[in-house]
Design a protein around this motif. Structure first.
Motif, PDB file in Angstrom:
ATOM      1  N   HIS A 432     -15.951  -8.383   6.879  1.00  0.00           N
ATOM      2  CA  HIS A 432     -16.138  -8.861   5.506  1.00  0.00           C
ATOM      3  C   HIS A 432     -16.317 -10.370   5.471  1.00  0.00           C
ATOM      4  O   HIS A 432     -15.833 -11.091   6.340  1.00  0.00           O
ATOM      5  CB  HIS A 432     -14.916  -8.487   4.672  1.00  0.00           C
ATOM      6  N   ASP A 433     -17.024 -10.859   4.456  1.00  0.00           N
ATOM      7  CA  ASP A 433     -16.996 -12.287   4.132  1.00  0.00           C
ATOM      8  C   ASP A 433     -15.744 -12.593   3.306  1.00  0.00           C
ATOM      9  O   ASP A 433     -14.976 -13.484   3.605  1.00  0.00           O
ATOM     10  CB  ASP A 433     -18.238 -12.700   3.339  1.00  0.00           C
ATOM     11  N   ALA A 434     -15.602 -11.824   2.240  1.00  0.00           N
ATOM     12  CA  ALA A 434     -14.398 -11.869   1.412  1.00  0.00           C
ATOM     13  C   ALA A 434     -14.077 -10.434   1.027  1.00  0.00           C
ATOM     14  O   ALA A 434     -14.955  -9.566   1.031  1.00  0.00           O
ATOM     15  CB  ALA A 434     -14.618 -12.723   0.167  1.00  0.00           C
ATOM     16  N   CYS A 435     -12.827 -10.168   0.702  1.00  0.00           N
ATOM     17  CA  CYS A 435     -12.465  -8.782   0.383  1.00  0.00           C
ATOM     18  C   CYS A 435     -11.257  -8.757  -0.533  1.00  0.00           C
ATOM     19  O   CYS A 435     -10.433  -9.677  -0.554  1.00  0.00           O
ATOM     20  CB  CYS A 435     -12.164  -7.990   1.657  1.00  0.00           C
ATOM     21  N   PHE A 436     -11.174  -7.690  -1.327  1.00  0.00           N
ATOM     22  CA  PHE A 436      -9.982  -7.424  -2.117  1.00  0.00           C
ATOM     23  C   PHE A 436      -8.967  -6.680  -1.257  1.00  0.00           C
ATOM     24  O   PHE A 436      -9.310  -5.709  -0.569  1.00  0.00           O
ATOM     25  CB  PHE A 436     -10.314  -6.532  -3.323  1.00  0.00           C
ATOM     26  N   LEU A 437      -7.758  -7.123  -1.298  1.00  0.00           N
ATOM     27  CA  LEU A 437      -6.664  -6.400  -0.675  1.00  0.00           C
ATOM     28  C   LEU A 437      -5.412  -6.630  -1.505  1.00  0.00           C
ATOM     29  O   LEU A 437      -5.425  -7.387  -2.485  1.00  0.00           O
ATOM     30  CB  LEU A 437      -6.442  -6.866   0.771  1.00  0.00           C
ATOM     31  N   GLY A 438      -4.361  -5.991  -1.125  1.00  0.00           N
ATOM     32  CA  GLY A 438      -3.089  -6.190  -1.784  1.00  0.00           C
ATOM     33  C   GLY A 438      -1.993  -5.649  -0.896  1.00  0.00           C
ATOM     34  O   GLY A 438      -2.254  -5.074   0.161  1.00  0.00           O
ATOM     35  N   TRP A 439      -0.777  -5.822  -1.325  1.00  0.00           N
ATOM     36  CA  TRP A 439       0.342  -5.467  -0.452  1.00  0.00           C
ATOM     37  C   TRP A 439       1.531  -5.059  -1.297  1.00  0.00           C
ATOM     38  O   TRP A 439       1.972  -5.791  -2.172  1.00  0.00           O
ATOM     39  CB  TRP A 439       0.713  -6.662   0.416  1.00  0.00           C
ATOM     40  N   TYR A 440       2.023  -3.856  -1.041  1.00  0.00           N
ATOM     41  CA  TYR A 440       3.310  -3.429  -1.559  1.00  0.00           C
ATOM     42  C   TYR A 440       4.332  -3.676  -0.465  1.00  0.00           C
ATOM     43  O   TYR A 440       4.119  -3.290   0.675  1.00  0.00           O
ATOM     44  CB  TYR A 440       3.279  -1.940  -1.917  1.00  0.00           C
ATOM     45  N   THR A 441       5.409  -4.306  -0.813  1.00  0.00           N
ATOM     46  CA  THR A 441       6.370  -4.681   0.208  1.00  0.00           C
ATOM     47  C   THR A 441       6.830  -3.473   1.013  1.00  0.00           C
ATOM     48  O   THR A 441       7.044  -2.384   0.469  1.00  0.00           O
ATOM     49  CB  THR A 441       7.597  -5.385  -0.399  1.00  0.00           C
ATOM     50  N   ASP A 442       6.991  -3.681   2.297  1.00  0.00           N
ATOM     51  CA  ASP A 442       7.564  -2.665   3.165  1.00  0.00           C
ATOM     52  C   ASP A 442       9.076  -2.743   3.183  1.00  0.00           C
ATOM     53  O   ASP A 442       9.747  -1.757   3.463  1.00  0.00           O
ATOM     54  CB  ASP A 442       7.061  -2.852   4.601  1.00  0.00           C
ATOM     55  N   ASN A 443       9.619  -3.951   2.915  1.00  0.00           N
ATOM     56  CA  ASN A 443      11.062  -4.108   3.110  1.00  0.00           C
ATOM     57  C   ASN A 443      11.741  -5.088   2.147  1.00  0.00           C
ATOM     58  O   ASN A 443      12.913  -5.391   2.316  1.00  0.00           O
ATOM     59  CB  ASN A 443      11.352  -4.537   4.547  1.00  0.00           C
TER      60      ASN A 443
END
Length: 560
Positions: A432-443
């Motif tokens: 990718h050049d740029a991308c959407f992502l996100g993160w739900y905490t694991d801990n």
């Protein structure tokens, strides 16, 4: 100097909510009920995507974790709805002192293949994930990025000489370690199954088609053609429940259709709601909207390895000023999220309250682009199609970003993926050049955001002088850092925080790290989203609890 251990009283006080973020304790934390009769119908969980591999060591996908968390257990678990409090899992007692973690295993637990849980299963699990010298190693190209930051970077050795006692010797003091043991990727596998599969990495990948854990449900059917997974009740489960005969995960990509399925009673629970589908639920008599403050972040990452212009901080800041995140949150997400201003969400240790979101300022954006000599910038923006909690309307969000950037002379080409699995393969490869992502905490620990997502996991001397990025092909690089960002000041700060068991010191270090990230802008910080679920009236009372960490906890769910 960091203290070498922390007592149980201090830990439990710290972990009463998500703000704790602390990772060290001594002792046990509560006792779960025993037994389950599995006699209450089929629970149907609707979701937006259908992965085909259910090996917790081969994926970073939350869609996989929803299933594997029913099949497998971890040594330590997150309490349902607790915001990150630790409770007993396959271990009933634990301690972390300096560089040594010791855990006592629960007696009488059996895997779904009939093998009895021992310390050897724990050691085999860790070695399969991290040890290239192990005969049954999963393989560098097969294991997920969780391997390094869960075990590989921190575990020097695992002693399984006592059948029901496991001792981890760590490479350094590591504050998040016990909380890491509760993450979905730390699921304990059966040594018998590992060895029965065969020694080659290709043979080991077959585990994902027939996973065998110790959890409340056993793997029954993987129906890829109809995008369904069926799990059966494990009547020999050591913990509470299960209360239903089976769990069926069905895939419906369209938000409104999936929610209507819950309203109609054809599904019982669904997630990843957007504002429109949330309103559908609120207006329905047969379903309700369950919510909890989320511990997550949504963002757009700049790939500095692939796109040379993104290596200039002014360009990254310019795009951050150009993208109207306030409109995205208020108009597209309709108030089910708030603007993000840093990588760490509120209510987590080290969140820096002195930082503000980037204002929508097209003039400032154009000025910075001109100074950087990037007025004719163009790039590809990769996006997934199915909703995620941190980005419930990804295509609409991508169109908003494209429109905002067109106003300042930047051309954006949207590259839309139909499945989240193929999307992750693309971004993990750095295409990718740029991308959407996100993160739900694991801990619920700050390390799980700042180190996991923005430290490249490479040695400091691998970052060239005067450069704040590295290539995806750098030895040891973690593709979870989708920006290829390698700011040594940031890296030193979060790595120092990892080794401290003193909460006040960690908090200040993480505030400093967040300030660096805000200024350097490796991401466009988009949002922190509420955790939303649609629940059909057939689900009994409070038998289902929304959790912002771990889960979903389906072992306790009862149906009318």
């Amino acid at each position: 100097m960091a203290q070498e251990s922390i007592d149980r009283r201090s830990f439990l006080k710290a972990t009463g909510g998500a703000a704790a973020g602390m990772a060290v304790t001594t002792g046990s934390a509560g006792c779960l009920g025993m037994g389950g009769d599995g006699g209450g119908g089929d629970l149907v969980y609707a979701r937006g995507d259908h992965p085909t591999n259910y090996d917790p060591q081969q994926t970073t996908s939350g869609e996989v974790a929803k299933v594997t968390n029913q099949i497998y257990d971890q040594l330590i678990k997150f309490g349902a709805g607790s915001g990150g409090a630790l409770v007993e899992g396959l271990a009933t007692d634990w301690s972390l002192d300096g560089q040594t973690a010791t855990l006592t295993l629960r007696e009488g637990v059996t895997f779904h293949n009939g093998a009895e849980l021992t310390a050897s299963d724990v050691r085999a699990t860790v070695r399969r994930f991290t040890d290239s010298e192990y005969d049954y190693y999963l393989g560098d190209s097969n294991r997920s990025g969780y391997g390094a930051f869960t075990f590989g970077d921190w575990v020097e050795s695992v002693d399984d000489s006592g059948d029901l006692e496991v001792t981890f010797e760590l490479t350094q003091q590591f504050a998040p370690f016990l909380r890491n043991l509760a993450m979905f990727a730390a699921a304990i596998l059966s040594q018998q199954q590992i060895e029965d599969l065969g020694a080659s990495p290709d043979e080991q990948t077959a585990l994902g088609e027939e996973p065998q854990g110790t959890g409340a449900f056993t793997f029954d059917t993987l129906d890829n053609e109809n995008q369904r997974v069926k799990l059966a009740a494990n009547d020999d489960f050591w913990g509470e429940g299960p209360q239903v005969d089976a769990v069926i995960f069905k895939t419906i990509q369209q938000n409104s259709t999936r929610v209507q399925d819950v309203i109609n009673g054809d599904s019982h629970i669904t997630d990843n709601l957007d504002s429109q589908s949330s309103t559908q639920v609120e207006d329905a008599d047969s379903a309700s909207l369950a919510s909890k403050n989320g511990i997550n972040v949504g963002y757009m990452a700049f790939n500095m390895d692939r796109k040379e212009e993104f290596r200039d901080r002014q360009v990254r800041q310019a795009i951050s000023y150009a993208v109207d995140t306030e409109s995205i949150v208020s108009d597209i997400y309709e108030g089910f999220a708030e603007q993000a201003d840093q990588p760490l969400p509120p209510d987590v240790l080290g969140y820096n309250e002195e930082l503000d979101p980037y204002a929508h300022d097209p003039e400032q954006a154009q000025s910075l682009l001109e100074e950087a000599g990037a007025s004719d910038l163009s790039f590809e923006l990769a996006t997934f199609s199915n909703p995620r909690g941190y980005n419930p309307s990804p295509v609409e969000t991508a169109n908003q970003v494209r429109s905002d950037l067109e106003e300042v002379g930047v051309t954006v080409e949207i590259n839309q993926f139909s499945t989240f699995s193929s999307y992750l393969e693309y971004t993990d490869a750095g295409n990718h050049d740029a991308c959407f992502l996100g993160w739900y905490t694991d801990n619920a620990d700050p390390d799980n955001f700042l180190y996991v997502l923005l430290d490249p996991k490479v040695e400091m001397d691998q970052v060239p002088d005067g450069q704040d990025w590295v290539g995806f092909d750098t030895d040891g690089y973690s593709p979870l850092n989708a920006a290829a960002w390698a700011n040594t000041e940031f890296m030193e700060t979060v790595r120092e925080a990892q080794s401290s068991y003193e909460e006040g010191s960690r908090e200040e270090l993480y505030k400093e790290a967040n300030a660096i990230a805000h200024e350097e802008a490796p991401w466009v910080f988009i949002d922190y989203a509420e955790t939303l679920r649609a629940v059909n009236e057939a689900v009994v009372g409070d038998s289902y609890t929304v959790s912002s960490v771990g889960g979903p906890h389906l072992n306790t769910v009862e149906l009318q």
